[in-house]
Design an enzyme around this catalytic site. Structure first.
Site, short mmCIF file in Angstrom:
data_model
loop_
_atom_site.label_atom_id
_atom_site.label_comp_id
_atom_site.label_asym_id
_atom_site.label_seq_id
_atom_site.Cartn_x
_atom_site.Cartn_y
_atom_site.Cartn_z
CB CYS A 177 -3.43 34.85 12.27
SG CYS A 177 -4.18 35.95 11.13
CD GLU A 178 -2.25 28.99 14.05
OE1 GLU A 178 -2.14 28.43 15.77
OE2 GLU A 178 -3.63 29.45 14.52
CD GLU A 238 -2.04 -0.99 3.14
OE1 GLU A 238 -2.33 -0.52 4.16
OE2 GLU A 238 -3.64 -1.31 2.99
N PRO A 239 1.40 1.25 -0.93
CG PRO A 239 2.29 1.22 -2.88
CD PRO A 239 1.79 0.83 -2.08
NE ARG A 256 4.97 15.23 5.27
CZ ARG A 256 6.17 15.43 5.00
NH1 ARG A 256 6.92 16.09 4.01
NH2 ARG A 256 6.53 14.69 5.28
CE1 TYR A 313 2.83 13.92 10.67
CE2 TYR A 313 3.05 15.08 8.60
CZ TYR A 313 1.84 14.27 9.12
OH TYR A 313 1.05 13.51 9.34
CE1 TYR A 334 -0.48 10.97 4.09
CE2 TYR A 334 1.46 10.36 2.74
CZ TYR A 334 0.87 9.82 3.03
OH TYR A 334 0.63 8.33 3.56
NE ARG A 385 6.10 9.71 3.43
CZ ARG A 385 4.80 10.45 4.05
NH1 ARG A 385 6.33 12.07 3.98
NH2 ARG A 385 4.89 10.25 4.94
N1 PLP Z 1 -1.14 1.73 5.12
C1 PLP Z 1 -1.85 2.73 5.73
C2 PLP Z 1 -3.14 1.42 6.76
C3 PLP Z 1 -1.78 4.08 5.84
O1 PLP Z 1 -2.21 4.41 6.97
C4 PLP Z 1 -1.36 4.43 4.84
C5 PLP Z 1 -0.63 6.01 5.57
O2 PLP Z 1 -0.56 6.44 7.47
C6 PLP Z 1 -0.37 4.08 3.72
C7 PLP Z 1 -0.54 2.84 4.20
C8 PLP Z 1 0.88 4.53 3.60
O3 PLP Z 1 1.41 5.29 3.81
P1 PLP Z 1 2.73 5.77 3.05
O4 PLP Z 1 2.17 7.05 2.02
O5 PLP Z 1 3.44 6.31 3.65
O6 PLP Z 1 3.23 5.11 1.77
#
Ligand code: PLP
Length: 683
Positions: free
Chosen positions: A344-345, A273-274, A312, A316, A373, A276
């Site tokens: 305004c922060e 599940e990529p 971000r 972070y 993100y 980023r």
């Molecule tokens: N899968 C799940 C369940 C997530 O919560 C996230 C991000 O928080 C991702 C995949 C994707 O993460 P990344 O964008 O770091 O690959």
């Protein structure tokens, strides 16, 4: 790594000058490189090609429909975390059987939506969630597929907020709790629990934590196999890190080389599940310098993008490289500055203590690696408009999301309407559950007027019903009068309630003509209508010295039906008005239908509608009335297809015993557009 580069001192995305895009669309602005997105997807796909795998791009990183579409066309699935992401994934063309759904807080409505869409599986994060999925699937007559998300309690070297795989985090289930679920499968008869899911965090630059987590879950899967539980898939999550500054993340090949030997012997299908990794370096944000200023201790560059555009750095402490879009000449002097936004922060900054060539008002700066993100975390804080998004493909670029307007900003605070059509009628639909519009009469007369306003056959209100938790439909004619019922209107209300997440696929709601129920089936709406009443066959209506044989029936509203040889020759406007006003029908009046029988299961219909005071392109209650009357006269039999003037075909089914019962009306109910109207009385 990405396709942003300088040529002769000018920043390019692929073969497009970034400043050329800015001169068309202004700033702030997100620019994405199609090639970078597809290259990154391909790298990962190729790295895992030796085993059965599915890449489910994680929409939370960037849910731009255009980007999701690129990936869907390359074979990617989607990792979603809300009903909204499901909606966008499907709109981008991601096939449902490639969608996986994680997240600790799925609501009942979202679960229904996902089941209805036929997604590949839920990644279940709690025992209660699994019970709800099981119960919902049972109620809907569907089977759910699920993986259990395990929390492997693995530390990763990333920001605390992006760690998700330790026992401190809210995600997934401890192994002992998950094991009970696998062994108690019979408690979940409507769910096939066939997978394991882990996701240990985000921006992870080394393979070690993945190896540790995958080893742990494979050990767990083997334990289950020993107890007779066979699994099909192993979802190892996303989280692969990218270069923001000087990180040395493992490559897709290194990642696969570490993972494939572990998972291959299990024979499980691997899901990745990529987010980023695919889009992070594929986007920049372009912002314009507004002012430069100094305090006794610091120098500031004030730009037109703020923490609402890119949160971000504040959230972070993230580092994003920043460079002028027109590169500074060699030897130009650097200053150390804070690059700050207009909000305004004091936390509204894009960079702190950053060495940057001296810049002046009007200069453009590119903020790198914001594809993930970035826009997906943008907000309207300080009532700022969210930026436009541009997709570059070679030497072409397209605006894939417009910059928001002030109109977008007040959406939900002004009068909102949805225009819908069904079976040839058009309606303005308004969600009035909170009673914002006390007077439908005036509003209908104002909004339904064609050429002067939105224009429609009627105004529909979705309101709270008398019974708690029940919905109610009200319908107002263009003359402001309120009608008891409208078959096509009721089908629109059902589709509206379902698509807005207000009602479920099967819905009961109140009307002035009684309770009706509707069901969404294959994109159509099937409406169970109230029992017909007041039937009178063989009436003789006298108008202008001529007698017309007719029948009367109330299918929610009164209808007078005339069966004729050829509806084309019917004098609908003039004769309709006269019949509608005959004393015998007073005080309610009647709608008037001319019917031509084509064969036992098909009729054609023209209708004069009360309240509209003229012919309309269709009428749902009229279709039902005509089909029933023709059947009682021995000319047709259920089901009857009714061709309306608007070209739509409605299907009417009913039972004929002593009485006519179980009347259903089925056909399309479509969204046309949405918008807002001015609430001031003069408009
Ligand atoms: N899968 C799940 C369940 C997530 O919560 C996230 C991000 O928080 C991702 C995949 C994707 O993460 P990344 O964008 O770091 O690959």
């Amino acid at each position: 790594m990405h396709d942003f580069h300088f040529l002769d001192g000018e920043l390019y995305c692929e073969r497009v000058k970034v400043s050329d895009i800015v001169s068309l669309s202004g700033t702030p602005l997100f620019v994405y490189s199609r090639k970078t997105v597809s290259d990154h997807y391909r790298k990962l796909d190729t790295a895992f090609s030796s085993i059965s795998h599915l890449i489910c791009y994680s929409l939370k990183a960037n849910s731009s429909i255009a980007i999701c579409r690129i990936l869907a066309e390359m074979g990617s699935g989607a990792d979603i975390t809300s009903g909204g992401e499901l909606y966008k994934a499907r709109m981008a063309g991601v096939p449902s059987e490639r969608i996986v759904y994680a997240g600790v807080g799925k609501t009942r409505g979202e679960i229904e939506y996902a089941l209805d869409s036929g997604i590949l599986m839920f990644n279940v994060e709690s025992v209660q969630e699994l019970h709800l999925i099981n119960e919902t699937a049972g109620r809907m007559g569907e089977r759910a597929a699920a993986a259990i998300r395990l929390n492997p309690d693995v530390e990763v070297d990333t920001h605390d907020y992006t760690k998700t795989g330790t026992s401190e985090n809210k995600f997934g289930l401890a192994f002992e709790d998950a094991e009970k679920l696998f062994l108690e499968k019979s408690a979940f008869p409507n769910v096939d629990i066939t997978g394991i899911h882990v996701h240990i965090g985000s921006q992870i630059t080394s393979v070690e934590p993945y190896v540790e987590s995958v080893r742990k879950v494979i050990g767990f899967a083997e334990g289950l196999r020993g107890r007779g539980v066979e699994l099909k898939s192993l979802n190892i999550g996303g989280g692969l890190g990218i270069i923001y500054r000087d990180e040395k993340p493992s490559t897709a090949e290194e990642f696969a080389q570490a993972i494939v030997p572990l998972v291959e012997p299990t024979g499980l299908r691997v899901i990745i599940e990529p987010g980023r990794f695919i889009v992070g370096n594929a986007g920049i944000m372009v912002t314009k310098v507004l002012y430069t200023k100094k305090s006794p201790s610091r120098s500031f560059v004030v730009v037109d993008a703020g923490m609402n555009d890119l949160i971000r750095p504040m959230l972070y402490d993230a580092y994003h490289d920043i460079k002028p879009v027109h590169a500074a000449p060699p030897g130009a002097e650097d200053g150390v500055v804070d690059v700050v936004g207009p909000i305004c922060e004091s936390g509204d900054f894009l960079a702190k203590d950053r060495a940057l060539p001296r810049v002046k008002s009007g200069d453009l700066l590119a903020v790198f690696s914001v594809g993930a993100y970035g826009f997906s975390m943008a907000s309207n804080y300080n009532s700022r408009l969210r930026a436009a998004e541009i997709l570059v493909d070679g030497e072409r670029f397209t605006m894939v999301r417009e910059k928001e307007t002030y109109d977008d900003l007040v959406r939900g605070e002004t009068g909102r309407f949805t225009k819908m059509c069904a079976g040839g009628n058009d309606f303005i639909v308004i969600d009035n559950r909170f009673g914002n519009y006390p007077d439908g009469t005036v509003l209908a007369a104002r909004l339904c007027r064609r050429s002067h306003s939105i224009g429609a056959d009627g105004l529909l209100f979705l309101e709270k019903g008398q019974d708690a938790g029940r919905l109610k439909m009200r319908i107002f004619n263009p003359d402001g009068s309120e009608a008891e019922m409208c078959g096509n209107g009721a089908r629109c209300i059902a589709a509206f309630a379902y698509c807005k997440g207000i009602g479920s696929r099967k819905l009961n709601f109140e009307t002035l003509a009684g309770l009706v129920s509707a069901e969404i089936i294959d994109g159509e709406v099937k409406l169970k209508m109230s029992e017909p009443a007041g039937l009178k066959l063989s009436l003789e209506l006298s108008v202008d010295g001529r007698t017309y044989p007719a029948s009367f029936i109330n299918t929610g509203v009164p209808h007078t039906v005339l069966v004729v040889e050829d509806i084309e020759t019917a004098d609908v406007e003039s004769l309709g008005g006269k019949i509608r006003n005959l004393p015998v029908f007073k005080p309610a009046g009647t709608n008037v239908d001319w019917v031509e029988v084509i064969d036992t299961n098909r009729i054609r219909l023209r209708t004069y509608e009360r309240g509209v005071e003229g012919e309309t392109l269709a009428c749902g209650t009229g279709a039902a009335a005509s089909a029933i009357v023709c059947s009682l006269l021995g000319k047709t039999a259920s089901p009857v297809s009714v061709e309306t003037r608007g070209g739509s075909i409605l299907t009417v089914c009913f039972e004929r015993g002593e009485k006519v019962t179980d009347v259903y009306l089925q056909g399309d109910a479509r969204f046309v557009c949405e918008g807002s109207f001015d609430l001031s009385p003069s408009s």
